[in-house]
Scaffold this motif. Structure first.
Motif, PDB file in Angstrom:
ATOM      1  N   GLN A 147      28.319  50.343  38.410  1.00 24.98           N
ATOM      2  CA  GLN A 147      28.242  48.178  38.230  1.00 24.98           C
ATOM      3  C   GLN A 147      28.239  48.336  39.198  1.00 24.98           C
ATOM      4  O   GLN A 147      28.969  47.128  39.307  1.00 24.98           O
ATOM      5  CB  GLN A 147      28.861  48.370  36.900  1.00 24.98           C
ATOM      6  CG  GLN A 147      27.926  48.877  35.685  1.00 24.98           C
ATOM      7  CD  GLN A 147      27.024  48.194  35.224  1.00 24.98           C
ATOM      8  OE1 GLN A 147      26.242  47.089  35.465  1.00 24.98           O
ATOM      9  NE2 GLN A 147      25.792  48.220  34.498  1.00 24.98           N
ATOM     10  N   HIS A 148      28.788  48.046  40.693  1.00 25.71           N
ATOM     11  CA  HIS A 148      29.618  47.779  41.578  1.00 25.71           C
ATOM     12  C   HIS A 148      30.656  47.302  41.304  1.00 25.71           C
ATOM     13  O   HIS A 148      31.631  46.513  42.218  1.00 25.71           O
ATOM     14  CB  HIS A 148      28.841  46.356  42.595  1.00 25.71           C
ATOM     15  CG  HIS A 148      27.436  46.647  42.255  1.00 25.71           C
ATOM     16  ND1 HIS A 148      26.475  47.443  43.138  1.00 25.71           N
ATOM     17  CD2 HIS A 148      26.237  46.241  41.568  1.00 25.71           C
ATOM     18  CE1 HIS A 148      25.417  47.805  43.016  1.00 25.71           C
ATOM     19  NE2 HIS A 148      24.709  46.878  41.513  1.00 25.71           N
ATOM     20  N   ALA A 149      31.693  48.332  40.932  1.00 25.98           N
ATOM     21  CA  ALA A 149      33.150  47.979  40.899  1.00 25.98           C
ATOM     22  C   ALA A 149      33.793  48.194  42.408  1.00 25.98           C
ATOM     23  O   ALA A 149      33.398  49.517  42.409  1.00 25.98           O
ATOM     24  CB  ALA A 149      33.582  48.453  39.878  1.00 25.98           C
ATOM     25  N   PRO A 150      34.662  48.204  42.751  1.00 27.18           N
ATOM     26  CA  PRO A 150      35.367  48.447  44.524  1.00 27.18           C
ATOM     27  C   PRO A 150      36.299  49.885  43.989  1.00 27.18           C
ATOM     28  O   PRO A 150      37.360  49.895  44.687  1.00 27.18           O
ATOM     29  CB  PRO A 150      36.182  47.383  44.749  1.00 27.18           C
ATOM     30  CG  PRO A 150      36.041  46.613  42.889  1.00 27.18           C
ATOM     31  CD  PRO A 150      35.669  46.686  42.357  1.00 27.18           C
ATOM     32  N   PHE A 151      36.294  50.638  42.346  1.00 29.58           N
ATOM     33  CA  PHE A 151      36.928  51.624  42.300  1.00 29.58           C
ATOM     34  C   PHE A 151      36.930  52.739  42.260  1.00 29.58           C
ATOM     35  O   PHE A 151      35.587  53.444  41.811  1.00 29.58           O
ATOM     36  CB  PHE A 151      37.479  51.157  40.862  1.00 29.58           C
ATOM     37  CG  PHE A 151      38.267  50.162  40.413  1.00 29.58           C
ATOM     38  CD1 PHE A 151      39.456  49.485  41.008  1.00 29.58           C
ATOM     39  CD2 PHE A 151      37.678  49.207  39.748  1.00 29.58           C
ATOM     40  CE1 PHE A 151      39.752  48.489  40.951  1.00 29.58           C
ATOM     41  CE2 PHE A 151      37.766  47.423  39.886  1.00 29.58           C
ATOM     42  CZ  PHE A 151      39.248  47.802  40.290  1.00 29.58           C
ATOM     43  N   LEU A 195      28.310  46.842  31.727  1.00 25.88           N
ATOM     44  CA  LEU A 195      29.358  46.522  32.262  1.00 25.88           C
ATOM     45  C   LEU A 195      30.652  45.869  30.912  1.00 25.88           C
ATOM     46  O   LEU A 195      31.555  45.921  30.866  1.00 25.88           O
ATOM     47  CB  LEU A 195      29.735  45.327  33.962  1.00 25.88           C
ATOM     48  CG  LEU A 195      30.898  44.843  34.120  1.00 25.88           C
ATOM     49  CD1 LEU A 195      31.749  46.152  33.917  1.00 25.88           C
ATOM     50  CD2 LEU A 195      30.396  43.860  35.108  1.00 25.88           C
ATOM     51  N   ALA A 196      29.888  44.777  30.513  1.00 28.87           N
ATOM     52  CA  ALA A 196      30.278  44.620  29.116  1.00 28.87           C
ATOM     53  C   ALA A 196      31.105  45.491  27.991  1.00 28.87           C
ATOM     54  O   ALA A 196      31.789  45.182  27.454  1.00 28.87           O
ATOM     55  CB  ALA A 196      29.582  43.476  28.759  1.00 28.87           C
ATOM     56  N   GLN A 242      43.725  48.479  32.541  1.00 30.17           N
ATOM     57  CA  GLN A 242      44.235  47.618  32.262  1.00 30.17           C
ATOM     58  C   GLN A 242      44.619  47.168  33.851  1.00 30.17           C
ATOM     59  O   GLN A 242      44.432  45.468  33.786  1.00 30.17           O
ATOM     60  CB  GLN A 242      46.565  47.165  31.521  1.00 30.17           C
ATOM     61  CG  GLN A 242      46.175  47.499  30.347  1.00 30.17           C
ATOM     62  CD  GLN A 242      45.916  46.658  29.170  1.00 30.17           C
ATOM     63  OE1 GLN A 242      45.708  44.817  30.267  1.00 30.17           O
ATOM     64  NE2 GLN A 242      45.069  46.649  28.303  1.00 30.17           N
ATOM     65  N   ARG A 243      45.077  48.023  34.706  1.00 27.16           N
ATOM     66  CA  ARG A 243      44.539  47.898  36.042  1.00 27.16           C
ATOM     67  C   ARG A 243      43.106  47.281  37.232  1.00 27.16           C
ATOM     68  O   ARG A 243      43.031  46.162  37.244  1.00 27.16           O
ATOM     69  CB  ARG A 243      44.936  48.973  37.134  1.00 27.16           C
ATOM     70  CG  ARG A 243      47.003  48.600  37.109  1.00 27.16           C
ATOM     71  CD  ARG A 243      47.113  49.606  37.868  1.00 27.16           C
ATOM     72  NE  ARG A 243      46.499  51.314  38.051  1.00 27.16           N
ATOM     73  CZ  ARG A 243      47.474  52.575  37.064  1.00 27.16           C
ATOM     74  NH1 ARG A 243      48.422  51.781  36.609  1.00 27.16           N
ATOM     75  NH2 ARG A 243      46.834  53.122  37.255  1.00 27.16           N
ATOM     76  N   THR A 283      39.885  42.578  37.474  1.00 28.63           N
ATOM     77  CA  THR A 283      38.395  42.645  38.287  1.00 28.63           C
ATOM     78  C   THR A 283      37.007  42.946  37.652  1.00 28.63           C
ATOM     79  O   THR A 283      35.997  42.705  37.950  1.00 28.63           O
ATOM     80  CB  THR A 283      38.861  44.043  39.822  1.00 28.63           C
ATOM     81  OG1 THR A 283      39.498  43.739  40.169  1.00 28.63           O
ATOM     82  CG2 THR A 283      37.418  43.999  40.776  1.00 28.63           C
ATOM     83  N   LEU A 284      36.547  43.567  36.173  1.00 26.21           N
ATOM     84  CA  LEU A 284      35.762  44.010  35.568  1.00 26.21           C
ATOM     85  C   LEU A 284      35.049  43.011  35.139  1.00 26.21           C
ATOM     86  O   LEU A 284      34.344  42.569  35.134  1.00 26.21           O
ATOM     87  CB  LEU A 284      36.069  45.152  34.595  1.00 26.21           C
ATOM     88  CG  LEU A 284      35.553  46.609  35.287  1.00 26.21           C
ATOM     89  CD1 LEU A 284      36.142  47.638  34.795  1.00 26.21           C
ATOM     90  CD2 LEU A 284      35.183  46.930  36.529  1.00 26.21           C
ATOM     91  N   ARG A 285      36.179  41.616  34.419  1.00 22.12           N
ATOM     92  CA  ARG A 285      36.025  40.668  34.048  1.00 22.12           C
ATOM     93  C   ARG A 285      35.017  39.836  35.037  1.00 22.12           C
ATOM     94  O   ARG A 285      34.508  39.159  35.213  1.00 22.12           O
ATOM     95  CB  ARG A 285      37.294  40.131  33.251  1.00 22.12           C
ATOM     96  CG  ARG A 285      36.999  41.259  31.689  1.00 22.12           C
ATOM     97  CD  ARG A 285      38.623  39.982  31.228  1.00 22.12           C
ATOM     98  NE  ARG A 285      39.311  41.029  29.824  1.00 22.12           N
ATOM     99  CZ  ARG A 285      40.324  41.825  30.768  1.00 22.12           C
ATOM    100  NH1 ARG A 285      40.671  42.012  31.117  1.00 22.12           N
ATOM    101  NH2 ARG A 285      41.439  41.916  28.686  1.00 22.12           N
ATOM    102  N   GLU A 286      35.885  40.086  36.812  1.00 18.56           N
ATOM    103  CA  GLU A 286      35.013  38.755  36.937  1.00 18.56           C
ATOM    104  C   GLU A 286      34.143  39.189  37.481  1.00 18.56           C
ATOM    105  O   GLU A 286      32.994  38.241  37.993  1.00 18.56           O
ATOM    106  CB  GLU A 286      36.574  39.117  38.515  1.00 18.56           C
ATOM    107  CG  GLU A 286      36.689  37.827  39.202  1.00 18.56           C
ATOM    108  CD  GLU A 286      37.398  38.371  40.250  1.00 18.56           C
ATOM    109  OE1 GLU A 286      37.480  38.023  42.175  1.00 18.56           O
ATOM    110  OE2 GLU A 286      38.677  37.995  40.263  1.00 18.56           O
TER     111      GLU A 286
END
Length: 168
Positions: A32-36, A133-134, A149-150, A154-157
């Motif tokens: 989902q394009h998260a940078p992790f 993503l939700a 939590q870390r 970013t995911l919410r953003e």
């Protein structure tokens, strides 16, 4: 087994066996394009007996073993639909990387709940269902682990950006 993480062979085998599942967790967030970066594939399978038999066959083909800290090769295990269904979470290792199976991830009611809002993604010709993503956020919030939590801000953003973009 091997420190190299290559999710594609895992996904290909699951798809070839027609296993119904939703990709969840860190790999779903990455898709989902998260940078992790992540080092495993987490899935929630449909719990029907027929699907769990297909999952068992796929795990055999993948040479999946129970992941332990003391044995990097993992422990071999015999499985079928009933034995897979008898455990809520399986932490497995394969020659392609780790595979975690969670039947009812935190904050969800399982496969049907996650599949309702999942999207299809095609990766090198393999089509899979990926949790929204939700739903990823909902599950990570409910798990409330430090590693979750870390990444939650970013995911919410990313989710807020998508919502704003869709309204524009």
């Amino acid at each position: 087994m091997d420190d190299a993480f290559d999710p594609l062979p895992i996904l290909k085998v699951l798809a070839a066996h027609r296993v119904r599942f939703v990709v969840i967790g860190g790999y779903a967030a990455f898709l989902q394009h998260a940078p992790f970066l992540t080092n495993d594939v987490d899935i929630t399978p449909d719990q029907s007996a027929a699907n769990l038999e297909r999952l068992s066959a796929a795990l055999t083909e993948l040479d999946a073993r129970i992941r332990t800290q003391s044995d990097p090769e993992g422990l071999p295990f015999n499985h079928n639909a009933a034995s897979l269904a008898g455990v809520r979470v399986w932490n497995l290792t394969t020659p392609h990387g780790d595979l975690d199976i969670s039947f009812v991830p935190n904050g969800t009611t399982g496969y049907d709940d996650l599949a309702a809002d999942a999207t299809d993604a095609t990766i090198h010709g393999v089509t899979i269902q990926v949790a929204s993503l939700a739903d990823i956020i909902r599950s990570k919030q409910a798990a409330n682990r430090p590693k979750d939590q870390r990444v939650l801000p970013t995911l919410r953003e990313i989710l807020a950006y998508r919502h704003a973009k869709n309204r524009a």
